[in-house]
Design a protein around this motif. Sequence first.
Motif, PDB file in Angstrom:
ATOM      1  N   GLU A  15       0.807  -1.220   0.000  1.00 54.95           N
ATOM      2  CA  GLU A  15       0.000   0.000   0.000  1.00 54.95           C
ATOM      3  C   GLU A  15       0.842   1.274   0.000  1.00 54.95           C
ATOM      4  O   GLU A  15       0.356   2.357  -0.338  1.00 54.95           O
ATOM      5  CB  GLU A  15      -0.937   0.014   1.216  1.00 54.95           C
ATOM      6  CG  GLU A  15      -0.250  -0.030   2.568  1.00 54.95           C
ATOM      7  CD  GLU A  15       0.095  -1.439   3.015  1.00 54.95           C
ATOM      8  OE1 GLU A  15       0.529  -1.604   4.167  1.00 54.95           O
ATOM      9  OE2 GLU A  15      -0.068  -2.380   2.203  1.00 54.95           O
ATOM     10  N   ASN A  16       2.135   1.144   0.366  1.00 61.66           N
ATOM     11  CA  ASN A  16       3.031   2.308   0.353  1.00 61.66           C
ATOM     12  C   ASN A  16       3.993   2.280  -0.828  1.00 61.66           C
ATOM     13  O   ASN A  16       5.009   2.975  -0.832  1.00 61.66           O
ATOM     14  CB  ASN A  16       3.821   2.370   1.664  1.00 61.66           C
ATOM     15  CG  ASN A  16       2.934   2.637   2.860  1.00 61.66           C
ATOM     16  OD1 ASN A  16       2.028   3.462   2.794  1.00 61.66           O
ATOM     17  ND2 ASN A  16       3.180   1.937   3.959  1.00 61.66           N
ATOM     18  N   ASP A  17       3.677   1.452  -1.829  1.00 57.67           N
ATOM     19  CA  ASP A  17       4.491   1.318  -3.042  1.00 57.67           C
ATOM     20  C   ASP A  17       5.871   0.728  -2.776  1.00 57.67           C
ATOM     21  O   ASP A  17       6.801   0.921  -3.562  1.00 57.67           O
ATOM     22  CB  ASP A  17       4.645   2.671  -3.762  1.00 57.67           C
ATOM     23  CG  ASP A  17       3.377   3.070  -4.506  1.00 57.67           C
ATOM     24  OD1 ASP A  17       2.587   2.166  -4.849  1.00 57.67           O
ATOM     25  OD2 ASP A  17       3.181   4.269  -4.744  1.00 57.67           O
ATOM     26  N   ASN A  18       6.019   0.016  -1.660  1.00 55.79           N
ATOM     27  CA  ASN A  18       7.271  -0.690  -1.390  1.00 55.79           C
ATOM     28  C   ASN A  18       7.209  -2.076  -2.018  1.00 55.79           C
ATOM     29  O   ASN A  18       6.166  -2.733  -1.984  1.00 55.79           O
ATOM     30  CB  ASN A  18       7.494  -0.828   0.121  1.00 55.79           C
ATOM     31  CG  ASN A  18       7.632   0.514   0.807  1.00 55.79           C
ATOM     32  OD1 ASN A  18       8.346   1.387   0.336  1.00 55.79           O
ATOM     33  ND2 ASN A  18       6.948   0.684   1.927  1.00 55.79           N
ATOM     34  N   ASP A 157       4.703   6.520   6.696  1.00 53.11           N
ATOM     35  CA  ASP A 157       5.198   6.531   5.317  1.00 53.11           C
ATOM     36  C   ASP A 157       6.721   6.498   5.242  1.00 53.11           C
ATOM     37  O   ASP A 157       7.295   6.442   4.149  1.00 53.11           O
ATOM     38  CB  ASP A 157       4.661   7.746   4.556  1.00 53.11           C
ATOM     39  CG  ASP A 157       5.056   9.080   5.195  1.00 53.11           C
ATOM     40  OD1 ASP A 157       5.935   9.089   6.080  1.00 53.11           O
ATOM     41  OD2 ASP A 157       4.476  10.107   4.813  1.00 53.11           O
ATOM     42  N   GLY A 158       7.395   6.528   6.399  1.00 55.68           N
ATOM     43  CA  GLY A 158       8.847   6.441   6.429  1.00 55.68           C
ATOM     44  C   GLY A 158       9.576   7.692   5.991  1.00 55.68           C
ATOM     45  O   GLY A 158      10.797   7.686   5.844  1.00 55.68           O
ATOM     46  N   LYS A 159       8.856   8.794   5.822  1.00 56.26           N
ATOM     47  CA  LYS A 159       9.487  10.011   5.308  1.00 56.26           C
ATOM     48  C   LYS A 159      10.109  10.876   6.402  1.00 56.26           C
ATOM     49  O   LYS A 159      10.917  11.754   6.120  1.00 56.26           O
ATOM     50  CB  LYS A 159       8.466  10.824   4.513  1.00 56.26           C
ATOM     51  CG  LYS A 159       8.008  10.133   3.226  1.00 56.26           C
ATOM     52  CD  LYS A 159       7.009  10.980   2.456  1.00 56.26           C
ATOM     53  CE  LYS A 159       6.585  10.290   1.164  1.00 56.26           C
ATOM     54  NZ  LYS A 159       5.581  11.085   0.405  1.00 56.26           N
ATOM     55  N   GLU A 160       9.704  10.652   7.657  1.00 55.82           N
ATOM     56  CA  GLU A 160      10.258  11.433   8.765  1.00 55.82           C
ATOM     57  C   GLU A 160      10.800  10.483   9.826  1.00 55.82           C
ATOM     58  O   GLU A 160      10.167   9.477  10.151  1.00 55.82           O
ATOM     59  CB  GLU A 160       9.193  12.348   9.370  1.00 55.82           C
ATOM     60  CG  GLU A 160       8.701  13.425   8.416  1.00 55.82           C
ATOM     61  CD  GLU A 160       7.653  14.319   9.052  1.00 55.82           C
ATOM     62  OE1 GLU A 160       8.025  15.264   9.770  1.00 55.82           O
ATOM     63  OE2 GLU A 160       6.455  14.050   8.838  1.00 55.82           O
ATOM     64  N   THR A 161      11.963  10.817  10.347  1.00 58.04           N
ATOM     65  CA  THR A 161      12.645   9.947  11.304  1.00 58.04           C
ATOM     66  C   THR A 161      13.175  10.760  12.479  1.00 58.04           C
ATOM     67  O   THR A 161      13.642  11.888  12.302  1.00 58.04           O
ATOM     68  CB  THR A 161      13.827   9.216  10.630  1.00 58.04           C
ATOM     69  OG1 THR A 161      13.347   8.441   9.528  1.00 58.04           O
ATOM     70  CG2 THR A 161      14.541   8.300  11.615  1.00 58.04           C
ATOM     71  N   PRO A 223       2.030  11.081  13.687  1.00 60.04           N
ATOM     72  CA  PRO A 223       2.451  10.127  14.723  1.00 60.04           C
ATOM     73  C   PRO A 223       3.655   9.318  14.248  1.00 60.04           C
ATOM     74  O   PRO A 223       3.788   9.018  13.060  1.00 60.04           O
ATOM     75  CB  PRO A 223       1.220   9.230  14.905  1.00 60.04           C
ATOM     76  CG  PRO A 223       0.083  10.009  14.339  1.00 60.04           C
ATOM     77  CD  PRO A 223       0.653  10.830  13.231  1.00 60.04           C
ATOM     78  N   MET A 224       4.508   8.956  15.188  1.00 61.70           N
ATOM     79  CA  MET A 224       5.708   8.188  14.868  1.00 61.70           C
ATOM     80  C   MET A 224       5.795   6.974  15.788  1.00 61.70           C
ATOM     81  O   MET A 224       5.651   7.095  17.002  1.00 61.70           O
ATOM     82  CB  MET A 224       6.968   9.049  15.034  1.00 61.70           C
ATOM     83  CG  MET A 224       6.932  10.376  14.312  1.00 61.70           C
ATOM     84  SD  MET A 224       8.440  11.343  14.550  1.00 61.70           S
ATOM     85  CE  MET A 224       9.519  10.565  13.343  1.00 61.70           C
ATOM     86  N   GLN A 225       6.023   5.811  15.191  1.00 64.89           N
ATOM     87  CA  GLN A 225       6.183   4.575  15.949  1.00 64.89           C
ATOM     88  C   GLN A 225       7.636   4.125  15.886  1.00 64.89           C
ATOM     89  O   GLN A 225       8.345   4.396  14.916  1.00 64.89           O
ATOM     90  CB  GLN A 225       5.272   3.481  15.393  1.00 64.89           C
ATOM     91  CG  GLN A 225       3.797   3.844  15.365  1.00 64.89           C
ATOM     92  CD  GLN A 225       3.231   4.117  16.746  1.00 64.89           C
ATOM     93  OE1 GLN A 225       3.663   3.530  17.739  1.00 64.89           O
ATOM     94  NE2 GLN A 225       2.264   5.026  16.815  1.00 64.89           N
TER      95      GLN A 225
END
Length: 231
Positions: A15-18, A157-161, A223-225
Amino acid sequence: VCKDAGVPPMLVKDENDNLVPLVDLQGKFTKEMGEFAGMYVKNEYYADDEAPERSVDVEIAIKLKEENKAFKVEKYVHSYPHCWRTDKPILYYPLDSWFIKVTEVKDRMHSLNEEINWKPESTGTGRFGNWLKNANDWNLSRSRFWGIPLPVWRTEDGKETKIVGSVAELKEEMALAVKAGVMTEDIFADFVSGDMSDENYDTIDLHKNVVDKITLISASGEPMQRESDLI
């Protein structure tokens, strides 16, 4: 061999194009497998008395034969790795991992190693020196339960860390998360930043089952997990 021959990998987009395999993390075929979707790739993964009479590999072999797409199908006995805890077949699965980019600094490490006065000299110039000279990027993460949690939080979405460097910093981040409404409280409220006593650290638990309850907030308000891997 497949890459050199131009054979594409058997991957599909999530779903995230991965790009992901046709088998999910539960050991089941994904929806892209059509009539085989949702089936475990090994009959041993089913609960007791729930396994089908014919395993999915047999079903696939039959389908290929019926469609005249298989030259020959036969069974043969061979060794296969099994889990020492459950005695069930192990499924090898490609996973994303965290690496330390050793290759960026290996020349510097090798150069500094040559300045050390090793006793005996062969210790530094031999095996250790050769290891440094040929060092590869270090895969430090592990997909398991017990261990040291990676202090890395990311948006879905993995864009922010965010990488957290201390408990004090984690408390600051939790305060922001509480203010933003993604957490109800600072679960380390009794911890006093700067107090290095055993009594102070006994008030918190940094194991996976605890820190995975912490949700942080990104700069954009998402939110960040925590990354699920451990060191």
